[in-house]
Design an enzyme around this catalytic site. Structure first.
Site, mmCIF file in Angstrom:
data_model
loop_
_atom_site.group_PDB
_atom_site.id
_atom_site.type_symbol
_atom_site.label_atom_id
_atom_site.label_comp_id
_atom_site.label_asym_id
_atom_site.label_seq_id
_atom_site.Cartn_x
_atom_site.Cartn_y
_atom_site.Cartn_z
ATOM 1 N N GLY A 161 0.830 -1.379 0.024
ATOM 2 C CA GLY A 161 -0.010 -0.085 -0.028
ATOM 3 C C GLY A 161 0.926 1.244 0.124
ATOM 4 O O GLY A 161 2.087 1.137 0.339
ATOM 5 N N HIS A 203 -4.589 1.691 7.192
ATOM 6 C CA HIS A 203 -3.043 2.206 7.411
ATOM 7 C C HIS A 203 -2.998 3.142 6.303
ATOM 8 O O HIS A 203 -2.563 4.375 6.686
ATOM 9 C CB HIS A 203 -2.338 1.137 7.115
ATOM 10 N N GLU A 204 -3.389 3.186 5.131
ATOM 11 C CA GLU A 204 -3.129 4.027 4.204
ATOM 12 C C GLU A 204 -4.178 5.376 4.168
ATOM 13 O O GLU A 204 -3.753 6.451 3.948
ATOM 14 C CB GLU A 204 -3.445 3.477 2.752
ATOM 15 N N CYS A 217 5.572 0.277 7.126
ATOM 16 C CA CYS A 217 5.714 1.487 6.283
ATOM 17 C C CYS A 217 6.628 1.646 5.440
ATOM 18 O O CYS A 217 7.750 1.686 6.045
ATOM 19 C CB CYS A 217 5.144 2.532 7.057
ATOM 20 N N LEU A 218 6.396 2.020 4.221
ATOM 21 C CA LEU A 218 7.452 2.293 3.449
ATOM 22 C C LEU A 218 7.882 3.584 3.388
ATOM 23 O O LEU A 218 9.597 3.719 3.194
ATOM 24 C CB LEU A 218 6.812 2.177 1.847
ATOM 25 N N HIS A 266 -2.797 7.493 6.635
ATOM 26 C CA HIS A 266 -1.829 8.525 5.864
ATOM 27 C C HIS A 266 -2.177 9.991 5.507
ATOM 28 O O HIS A 266 -1.766 11.089 5.454
ATOM 29 C CB HIS A 266 -1.185 8.058 4.871
ATOM 30 N N GLN A 287 2.823 10.144 0.806
ATOM 31 C CA GLN A 287 4.290 9.447 1.101
ATOM 32 C C GLN A 287 4.958 9.919 -0.230
ATOM 33 O O GLN A 287 6.394 9.482 -0.191
ATOM 34 C CB GLN A 287 4.156 7.797 1.227
HETATM 35 ZN ZN ZN Z 1 2.540 3.649 5.690
#
Ligand code: ZN
Length: 174
Positions: free
Chosen positions: A45, A136-137, A94-95, A140, A50
């Site tokens: 995701g 989660h996304e 998380c990326l 963000h 991000q």
């Molecule tokens: Zn994340």
């Protein structure tokens, strides 16, 4: 266009993203770029903040099983309209916070409404990993990170580790 993924701490990851009014070609391109960056990472995701874009757009694909067809999804203005009482705890990553994982408890199933790449309204109920990932996304888009669910002390340790990692990466590039 190749998009690089911002690393925590970054002020852009703490901002609330703006609703998308029209799904333009530029936004479709952004969704495409984000999916590419997500698969390349690899991750399941990614949210527009991000990659430094403060629009309400997320991309997800939680198909993990070998041999199963990928299911890339792009969601504009995603919104949780119903959540289950049952909860699930997943070890999330998380990326934007590489090499860090932590247990987060969220509703086990959520019904989400969003606008697709054609600007059409969609609605679907997700459970398991998909539900966790979508929540989660969406977080963000509110400037919220999974580490915000952890204790203050843990969060401080992680942030300190990330500051160092970013410094090391910047040095490597120099
Ligand atoms: Zn994340």
């Amino acid at each position: 266009m190749k998009r690089s993924i911002l690393l925590h701490p970054d002020p852009r990851l703490k901002k609330v993203a703006a609703p998308v009014v029209d799904v333009t070609d530029a936004l479709r391109q952004l969704a495409d770029d984000m999916l590419r960056a997500m698969y390349e990472a690899p991750g399941i995701g990614l949210a527009a903040p991000q990659v430094g874009v403060l629009d309400r757009l997320i991309v997800v694909d939680c198909v993990k099983a070998e041999g199963e067809a990928p299911r890339p999804m792009a969601m504009f203005n995603p919104e949780v309209i119903a959540s289950s009482d049952e909860v699930n705890t997943y070890e999330e990553g998380c990326l934007s916070i590489p090499e860090v994982f932590g247990d987060v408890t969220r509703p086990e199933a959520v019904t989400v409404r969003w606008m697709d790449l054609n600007g059409a309204e969609q609605e679907e109920t997700f459970d398991g990993l998909w539900a966790t990932c979508v929540q989660h996304e969406i977080d963000h888009l509110e400037g919220k990170l999974f580490i915000d669910y952890l204790s203050g002390l843990k969060r401080q340790l992680i942030t300190r580790k990330m500051v160092k990692l970013k410094r090391d990466r910047a040095r490597e590039k120099a």
